[in-house]
Design an enzyme around this catalytic site. Structure first.
Site, PDB file in Angstrom:
ATOM      1  N   GLN A   1       0.821  -1.209   0.000  1.00  0.00           N
ATOM      2  CA  GLN A   1       0.000   0.000   0.000  1.00  0.00           C
ATOM      3  C   GLN A   1       0.857   1.263   0.000  1.00  0.00           C
ATOM      4  OE1 GLN A   1      -3.359  -0.017  -0.284  1.00  0.00           O
ATOM      5  NE2 GLN A   1      -3.214   2.183  -0.512  1.00  0.00           N
ATOM      6  N   SER A   2       1.990   1.254   0.698  1.00  0.00           N
ATOM      7  CA  SER A   2       2.832   2.452   0.757  1.00  0.00           C
ATOM      8  C   SER A   2       3.376   2.820  -0.613  1.00  0.00           C
ATOM      9  CB  SER A   2       3.991   2.226   1.734  1.00  0.00           C
ATOM     10  OG  SER A   2       4.802   1.152   1.306  1.00  0.00           O
TER      11      SER A   2
END
EC number: 3.1.-.-
Length: 618
Positions: free
Chosen positions: A213-214
Site C-alpha cells: 500500500q505504501s
C-alpha cells in the site's frame, strides 16, 4: 552424484581455480575488455547492458528503472542475473512496457507459477548452451583431484577470496531473511542446525494487483481512503514493527553470525538496518541469495540453506579450460563486431544473437563470423505530440480528479486555463487515449464508478460513448455497477437519435407494459398484502424490543441485589410454592437447560462461577 559442503571429498586437497587474466585479455581493445569482463550468464544482451551502465554516472538501472548499488559488484551482478532484469530486457527489446519492482513482486505472489508468467512474456532462451559455457562471477571455482567444482561466492566469509578446505570443515552458520509482499520468514542456523525461526503473514497488498500500500500511496495518485487501504496501511506498519522486534530480540545472535542473507524488495531493505540489531547498511556480512526463491516460509528458508551448500561439478580441468578458451575467442570476435558496428551505424540500436552452428567448425576458419547474426533496428520515428500546450502535470491532475470523481475540482482545473487553450483541453477530454490500455476518460469514469464525472463527460463535454479501448470494449462495458450502467441508459433515452447505439453496447431501456383492469386489481391486492405483512412484522419487532427491555430491567434488578437479598428471594419463592428463579446468580441472564452449579447456586457459564468464587472466597 550431488556434492555439498558436508561432502567428505573436500576436507583436504582443495585448490582455487586460477585464470591467466593477462593471456585472456591479450590483444583486446578497451571496449572489448569492458564486454569480456562481464562474466555473467545472462547472454549478450546482458553484456551490452553492462557496457552501457559502466559508461554512465548514475545509480539506477536504465532498463528496470530501479535503484542499484553500482559500487558493489556482487549486488550489481545479482541484479543483472535476476529474472526481474532479464524479463524487462526482453520486454524492452520488443517495445513492451517494463515491469516495476512492485508489479513483478505481485506476479511472483499470484496464484500462477512464475514459470507460466515467463511463458506469457515470452521469456525463452535460445542461448542456453552458450550461457552454460560462461564463467559466472557469482560463483567461486576450485580444483579437487583434477576436476573443477564451484560454490556460490556468497557463502565465503568476510576477507576470504577463494575456496579452501576450511570452507568445508566449518559449520555453515548464517541468518536468512525472506520478505515478499505480506509474507515474512526468518531463521538462524548455528552448528548446522536451525536454532530460532519466525514467520508470519499480513494483508498488505491487494490480490493480484502487486505492490504494497505504501508504494501505491507514493505513486503520485494520492493516498487511497478506502477501508481496505487503511487496513493494508496499518498492517504494513505493524509488519515493520514486528520485523524490527524480531531482529532486536536476536541481536546477540546476529552479531555473532558470519553471514546474513537478505531477500526483499529494494524499498524494504532499510527496515533491517533501522532495527536495533547491530546491522549497518555497509555490513560486509550481508549477502544476496543467488537464485530465485518462492513464497517466504520456514520450508523455503530450509530449502535456501540447503541450496546454498550445493557444490556444482564442471568436469575435468583440461576440458573446462578448453571450453573457456573457445568461449573467450568467440566473445573477442563478437566484441570487435559489435564495437565496429556501433562506430559505423552511430545511432542504430543493435540486437546480437548467438548461434551454436559452428561448434564443430575447424579452428583454421576462426576468421569466419557467419555464426554472429547482427540485426539493426532503426529508431522509431518521432510521433507528433498532441495537445502540446497541455503539460504533463496538468494532464496528471485531470486524471486524478476523474478517478476521484471530483467534478467541481475538474471544472475549476479547466477554468484555470487561458481561453485560447480551452478548446484544446475539451478536445483532450474527448479524444485522449490513456496508457496502458488506451482508455478514454469515459472508460476511466465508468471503471472507477465516478458517476458525477461520467454525467459531465456525456452531457457537457459530449464524449463519444462508442470509442473502444485497447481491449476493444466501449465505456459501458468497463463497469459492472448497475448505477453506472443506468447513467448510460438514461443518456441513450435522452439522445435516442444521436448515433449508432449498437456500437456502444448500451441496451434499450425497458418499456412500460400496459396492464388490464384485472391485472391492475391483482397488483393492488398484492401491494395491500405486502403492506399488511410489513405492518405485522413491524408490530412483532416492537413487541420483541419491549420484551427485551423488560428482560434487561429484570436482569439488572437481579444483579443489583446483594447475596442476602438473593437468598431471601429464593427462600420466599420456595415457601410460597413458586418456581425457582431461573437466572444466573452472577450476571442475571436466563439459565441454559443444564446450568453450572456449586453449593446451591446456579450459573450460566464457568466464567460466572469463577467470578462468584473470586468475589466470595468464603
Amino acid at each position: 552424484m550431488g556434492f555439498t559442503l558436508k561432502s567428505l571429498e573436500f576436507l583436504q586437497g582443495v585448490e582455487p581455480f586460477r585464470i591467466d587474466e593477462n593471456h585472456e585479455n591479450e590483444g583486446a581493445s578497451e571496449e572489448e575488455e569492458v564486454l569480456i569482463s562481464a562474466e555473467t550468464d545472462a547472454g549478450m544482451s546482458l553484456m551490452l547492458e553492462w557496457k552501457m551502465r559502466l559508461s554512465e554516472d548514475s545509480d539506477q538501472c536504465t532498463t528496470c528503472n530501479c535503484p542499484v548499488d553500482f559500487g558493489d559488484r556482487a549486488v550489481l551482478l545479482e541484479h543483472y542475473q535476476s529474472l526481474f532484469h532479464r524479463t524487462n530486457t526482453l520486454r524492452k527489446a520488443r517495445n513492451m512496457t517494463v515491469y516495476t519492482e512492485e508489479d513483478f513482486e505481485g506476479i511472483e505472489n499470484s496464484e500462477n507459477d512464475l514459470t507460466s508468467s515467463q511463458t506469457t512474456i515470452g521469456l525463452e532462451s535460445d542461448d542456453e548452451e552458450f550461457d552454460a559455457l560462461l564463467l559466472p562471477a557469482n560463483r567461486s571455482f576450485f580444483i579437487k583431484n583434477g576436476s573443477v567444482f564451484s560454490v556460490p561466492r556468497n557463502i565465503l566469509h568476510v576477507g576470504e577470496r577463494d575456496v579452501s578446505s576450511v570452507t568445508f570443515l566449518r559449520p555453515f552458520d548464517c541468518a536468512i531473511f525472506l520478505w515478499n509482499g505480506g509474507h515474512f520468514a526468518a531463521a538462524m542456523f548455528e552448528n548446522d542446525k536451525m536454532t530460532v525461526q519466525k514467520s508470519f503473514h499480513r494483508y498488505v497488498a491487494r490480490a493480484k494487483q502487486g505492490g504494497v500500500q505504501s508504494q501505491h500511496d507514493s505513486g503520485g495518485k494520492g493516498a487511497a481512503k478506502s477501508a481496505g487501504a487503511q487496513l493494508r496501511r496499518y498492517n504494513e506498519q505493524k509488519m515493520k514493527e514486528e520485523i524490527q522486534s524480531i531482529m532486536s530480540s536476536w541481536k546477540s545472535r546476529l552479531q555473532k553470525t558470519p553471514l546474513l542473507f537478505i531477500r526483499c524488495a529494494a524499498y524494504h531493505r532499510n527496515i533491517f538496518f533501522e532495527a536495533d540489531a547491530g546491522i549497518e547498511t555497509r555490513d560486509d556480512r550481508i549477502r544476496t541469495i543467488p537464485f530465485e526463491t518462492k513464497r517466504p516460509n520456514i520450508d523455503e528458508i530450509s530449502d535456501c540453506w540447503q541450496r546454498l551448500q550445493q557444490v556444482s561439478e564442471h568436469g575435468a580441468e583440461s576440458d573446462f579450460r578448453a571450453e573457456m578458451l573457445e568461449v573467450r575467442e568467440k566473445r573477442k570476435k563478437l566484441a570487435r563486431k559489435v564495437a565496429g558496428k556501433k562506430r559505423k551505424d552511430g545511432g542504430m540500436q543493435m540486437i546480437c544473437e548467438w548461434s551454436d552452428d559452428d561448434e564443430n567448425e575447424d579452428i583454421s576458419k576462426e576468421k569466419k563470423t557467419h555464426h554472429i547474426k547482427v540485426r539493426t533496428i532503426k529508431k522509431p520515428e518521432e510521433t507528433v505530440v498532441q495537445w502540446p500546450r497541455l503539460d504533463d502535470e496538468w494532464r496528471q491532475k485531470t486524471y486524478n480528479y476523474v478517478r476521484q470523481d471530483s467534478v467541481e475540482a475538474l471544472k475549476e482545473h479547466l477554468a484555470s486555463l487561458n481561453e485560447d487553450v480551452t478548446s484544446e483541453a475539451n478536445d483532450y477530454l474527448r479524444n485522449a487515449k490513456i496508457p496502458p490500455n488506451r482508455s478514454t476518460f469515459l472508460h476511466v469514469s465508468a471503471a472507477n464508478d465516478a458517476r458525477k464525472c461520467l454525467k459531465y463527460f456525456l452531457e457537457e463535454v459530449n464524449c463519444d460513448s462508442s470509442t473502444k479501448d485497447g481491449a476493444g470494449l466501449p465505456p459501458y462495458s468497463s463497469s459492472a455497477n448497475s448505477d453506472v450502467k443506468s447513467i448510460f441508459i438514461d443518456y441513450r433515452v435522452k439522445n435516442e437519435t444521436a448515433g449508432n447505439w449498437a456500437r456502444t453496447h448500451i441496451p434499450e431501456p425497458k418499456k412500460k407494459v400496459e396492464l388490464t383492469e384485472e391485472q391492475e386489481r391483482e397488483q393492488a391486492e398484492r401491494k395491500k398484502e405486502k403492506k399488511a405483512r410489513q405492518k405485522e412484522k413491524e408490530k412483532l419487532k416492537k413487541e420483541i424490543a419491549k420484551r427485551d427491555v423488560e428482560e434487561m430491567e429484570e436482569r439488572q434488578k437481579y444483579v443489583n441485589m446483594s447475596e442476602r437479598e438473593k437468598r431471601a428471594l429464593a427462600v420466599d419463592r420456595r415457601l410460597a410454592g413458586l418456581p425457582p428463579i431461573l437466572r444466573c446468580h452472577q450476571c442475571g441472564v436466563q439459565l441454559p437447560p443444564t446450568p453450572f452449579q456449586y453449593s446451591h447456586y446456579n450459573f450460566c457459564s464457568t466464567s460466572c462461577v469463577a467470578e462468584h468464587r473470586k468475589a466470595n472466597p468464603q
